[in-house]
Design a protein around this motif. Structure first.
Motif, mmCIF file in Angstrom:
data_model
loop_
_atom_site.group_PDB
_atom_site.id
_atom_site.type_symbol
_atom_site.label_atom_id
_atom_site.label_comp_id
_atom_site.label_asym_id
_atom_site.label_seq_id
_atom_site.Cartn_x
_atom_site.Cartn_y
_atom_site.Cartn_z
ATOM 1 N N SER A 31 -14.020 -7.468 16.261
ATOM 2 C CA SER A 31 -12.557 -7.876 16.938
ATOM 3 C C SER A 31 -11.426 -7.106 16.277
ATOM 4 O O SER A 31 -11.768 -6.370 14.994
ATOM 5 N N ALA A 32 -10.325 -7.209 16.604
ATOM 6 C CA ALA A 32 -8.920 -6.638 16.159
ATOM 7 C C ALA A 32 -8.960 -7.044 14.553
ATOM 8 O O ALA A 32 -8.527 -6.174 13.929
ATOM 9 N N ASP A 33 -8.886 -8.244 14.452
ATOM 10 C CA ASP A 33 -8.584 -8.720 12.707
ATOM 11 C C ASP A 33 -9.788 -7.971 11.885
ATOM 12 O O ASP A 33 -9.516 -7.563 10.926
ATOM 13 N N ASP A 34 -11.041 -8.322 12.379
ATOM 14 C CA ASP A 34 -12.210 -7.944 11.503
ATOM 15 C C ASP A 34 -12.052 -6.304 11.343
ATOM 16 O O ASP A 34 -12.224 -5.630 10.355
ATOM 17 N N SER A 35 -11.634 -5.521 12.410
ATOM 18 C CA SER A 35 -11.429 -4.331 12.514
ATOM 19 C C SER A 35 -10.306 -3.776 11.213
ATOM 20 O O SER A 35 -10.553 -2.889 10.459
ATOM 21 N N GLN A 36 -9.247 -4.579 11.286
ATOM 22 C CA GLN A 36 -8.104 -4.416 10.292
ATOM 23 C C GLN A 36 -8.573 -4.797 8.783
ATOM 24 O O GLN A 36 -8.376 -3.888 7.992
ATOM 25 N N LEU A 37 -9.219 -5.858 8.673
ATOM 26 C CA LEU A 37 -9.749 -6.111 7.197
ATOM 27 C C LEU A 37 -10.696 -5.367 6.806
ATOM 28 O O LEU A 37 -10.788 -4.759 5.723
ATOM 29 N N ALA A 38 -11.776 -4.606 7.863
ATOM 30 C CA ALA A 38 -12.764 -3.696 7.239
ATOM 31 C C ALA A 38 -11.921 -2.498 6.831
ATOM 32 O O ALA A 38 -12.559 -1.922 5.836
ATOM 33 N N SER A 39 -11.176 -2.082 7.614
ATOM 34 C CA SER A 39 -10.458 -0.817 7.428
ATOM 35 C C SER A 39 -9.518 -0.786 6.075
ATOM 36 O O SER A 39 -9.880 0.150 5.112
ATOM 37 N N ARG A 40 -9.036 -1.966 5.759
ATOM 38 C CA ARG A 40 -8.504 -2.184 4.284
ATOM 39 C C ARG A 40 -9.651 -2.196 3.211
ATOM 40 O O ARG A 40 -9.411 -1.533 2.296
ATOM 41 N N ALA A 41 -10.443 -2.893 3.649
ATOM 42 C CA ALA A 41 -11.728 -2.868 2.406
ATOM 43 C C ALA A 41 -12.280 -1.794 1.963
ATOM 44 O O ALA A 41 -12.336 -1.450 0.904
ATOM 45 N N VAL A 42 -12.586 -0.971 3.311
ATOM 46 C CA VAL A 42 -13.106 0.563 2.829
ATOM 47 C C VAL A 42 -12.219 1.307 2.163
ATOM 48 O O VAL A 42 -12.466 2.197 1.358
ATOM 49 N N ALA A 43 -10.887 1.322 2.699
ATOM 50 C CA ALA A 43 -9.815 2.216 2.037
ATOM 51 C C ALA A 43 -9.731 1.761 0.455
ATOM 52 O O ALA A 43 -9.749 2.810 -0.482
ATOM 53 N N LEU A 44 -9.834 0.446 0.182
ATOM 54 C CA LEU A 44 -9.585 0.159 -1.272
ATOM 55 C C LEU A 44 -10.738 0.343 -1.928
ATOM 56 O O LEU A 44 -10.513 1.019 -3.122
ATOM 57 N N ALA A 45 -11.805 0.243 -1.432
ATOM 58 C CA ALA A 45 -13.242 0.444 -2.215
ATOM 59 C C ALA A 45 -13.221 1.862 -2.625
ATOM 60 O O ALA A 45 -13.859 2.181 -3.476
ATOM 61 N N LYS A 46 -13.246 2.799 -1.575
ATOM 62 C CA LYS A 46 -13.047 4.343 -1.800
ATOM 63 C C LYS A 46 -11.998 4.649 -2.742
ATOM 64 O O LYS A 46 -12.409 5.727 -3.442
ATOM 65 N N TRP A 47 -10.953 4.172 -2.581
ATOM 66 C CA TRP A 47 -9.934 4.636 -3.709
ATOM 67 C C TRP A 47 -10.401 4.090 -5.105
ATOM 68 O O TRP A 47 -10.383 5.141 -5.934
ATOM 69 N N HIS A 48 -10.560 3.247 -5.221
ATOM 70 C CA HIS A 48 -11.064 2.534 -6.694
ATOM 71 C C HIS A 48 -12.065 3.210 -7.049
ATOM 72 O O HIS A 48 -12.410 3.534 -8.362
ATOM 73 N N ALA A 49 -13.057 3.739 -6.440
ATOM 74 C CA ALA A 49 -14.278 4.238 -6.901
ATOM 75 C C ALA A 49 -14.056 5.719 -7.319
ATOM 76 O O ALA A 49 -14.804 6.516 -8.340
ATOM 77 N N THR A 50 -12.993 6.548 -6.839
ATOM 78 C CA THR A 50 -12.586 7.645 -7.217
ATOM 79 C C THR A 50 -11.582 7.825 -8.181
ATOM 80 O O THR A 50 -11.258 8.739 -8.902
ATOM 81 N N PHE A 51 -10.355 6.770 -8.035
ATOM 82 C CA PHE A 51 -9.481 6.756 -8.984
ATOM 83 C C PHE A 51 -9.724 5.951 -10.154
ATOM 84 O O PHE A 51 -9.560 4.900 -10.351
#
Length: 304
Positions: A117-137
């Motif tokens: 769904s539209a909201d799930d897409s936005q929530l998941a995009s934010r979640a993945v972006a944050l997870a990837k950033w914290h894993a590398t930074f």
């Protein structure tokens, strides 16, 4: 990706903690640094407990606050087993852990985003972006000391000098290039499987505008010069941390033959609408996935 109307709660991040929810309605989700999100029955799975402090994703229009727990990526481990191993569940929740775990699977966001769904897409995009950033930074770029998440996961602070850094998004241009014969340019990256083709794309370099990047990338990769460059649309692409900026452009002089550089681009050619539809139907060309902006831009050009 990134569809939806989820309040990012930026004004609450500085003081937000999980313990401060104090009875507010909330749900938790699960993601890993590899870009996989926990899915159950075609939606983001909802969990009621996890290991450590969750990251804040935002509040949906129904007033529910959404959080995410990041679980480690275990090589060669099935998604559900990875989730069970790394996210302990409290015994006092209303959610039945055995049922939720049995039906939930970690799925790459790039594979599932178009079906959410539209909201799930936005929530998941934010979640993945944050997870990837914290894993590398993980270390301060100024003094080298370890960093810790602050502002509900939307920043990291150095444990030594106190410097604060925020997640980065790298701008990438992706181009719908047509010629005077109303044909569309597709290219194949040297690292892709045979027959995979998509729109040309490339990172915006320091000191240049996106339209300048369009012209430079096309010249470097396929020796084509373009004009009439116009912005079309944008899309977040959190794996890697990219902001896709789609542009249209036309070949300068009407038409020309693309010349792949042989390094990044293995093949490039123009297709008429009829040729491209036939190539997709026969499997001679494998197009981009439905979660990508390239898919949407090509379908728009085809009138699909």
């Amino acid at each position: 990706m990134g569809r939806g109307a989820v309040d990012a709660m930026g004004y609450e991040r500085a003081s937000f903690t999980f313990a401060d929810l104090n009875g507010q309605p909330w749900v938790g989700h699960v993601v890993d640094p590899a870009g996989r999100v926990l899915i159950r029955n075609g939606r983001l799975a909802e969990v009621m407990d996890g290991a450590g402090e969750p990251l804040l994703l935002g509040r949906t229009t129904d007033g529910i606050v959404h959080l995410v727990w990041v679980v480690p990526t275990e090589p060669n481990t099935p998604g559900t087993a990875n989730f069970v191993a790394n996210v302990p569940r409290s015994s006092g929740t209303d959610l039945a852990p055995s049922l939720a775990l049995a039906e939930a699977t970690l799925v790459p966001l790039t594979q599932i985003a178009a079906e959410l769904s539209a909201d799930d897409s936005q929530l998941a995009s934010r979640a993945v972006a944050l997870a990837k950033w914290h894993a590398t930074f993980r270390f301060c770029p100024r003094c080298g000391a370890p960093v810790v998440p602050v502002e509900a996961g939307w920043a990291s602070q150095c444990t030594n000098c106190g410097a604060i850094e925020y997640p980065r998004m790298d701008p990438v241009v992706i181009m719908r290039v047509t010629d005077a014969k109303e044909r569309l340019l597709l290219a194949s990256n040297a690292t892709w499987p045979e027959r995979r083709m998509s729109l040309p794309a490339g990172y915006v370099e320091a000191g240049e505008t996106p339209p300048q990047a369009v012209d430079r990338e096309l010249w470097e990769e396929v020796q084509l010069r373009v004009e009439n460059t116009e912005y079309l649309a944008s899309q977040v692409w959190p794996g890697p941390r990219s902001l896709m900026l789609a542009f249209s452009a036309t070949i300068r002089g009407g038409t020309a033959d693309p010349v792949p550089d042989g390094v990044e681009i293995r093949e490039a050619r123009f297709f008429s609408k009829r040729e491209l539809i036939r190539a997709f139907d026969t499997g001679d060309v494998l197009g981009p996935g439905p979660s990508s902006i390239a898919y949407a831009v090509i379908n728009d050009w085809l009138g699909a």
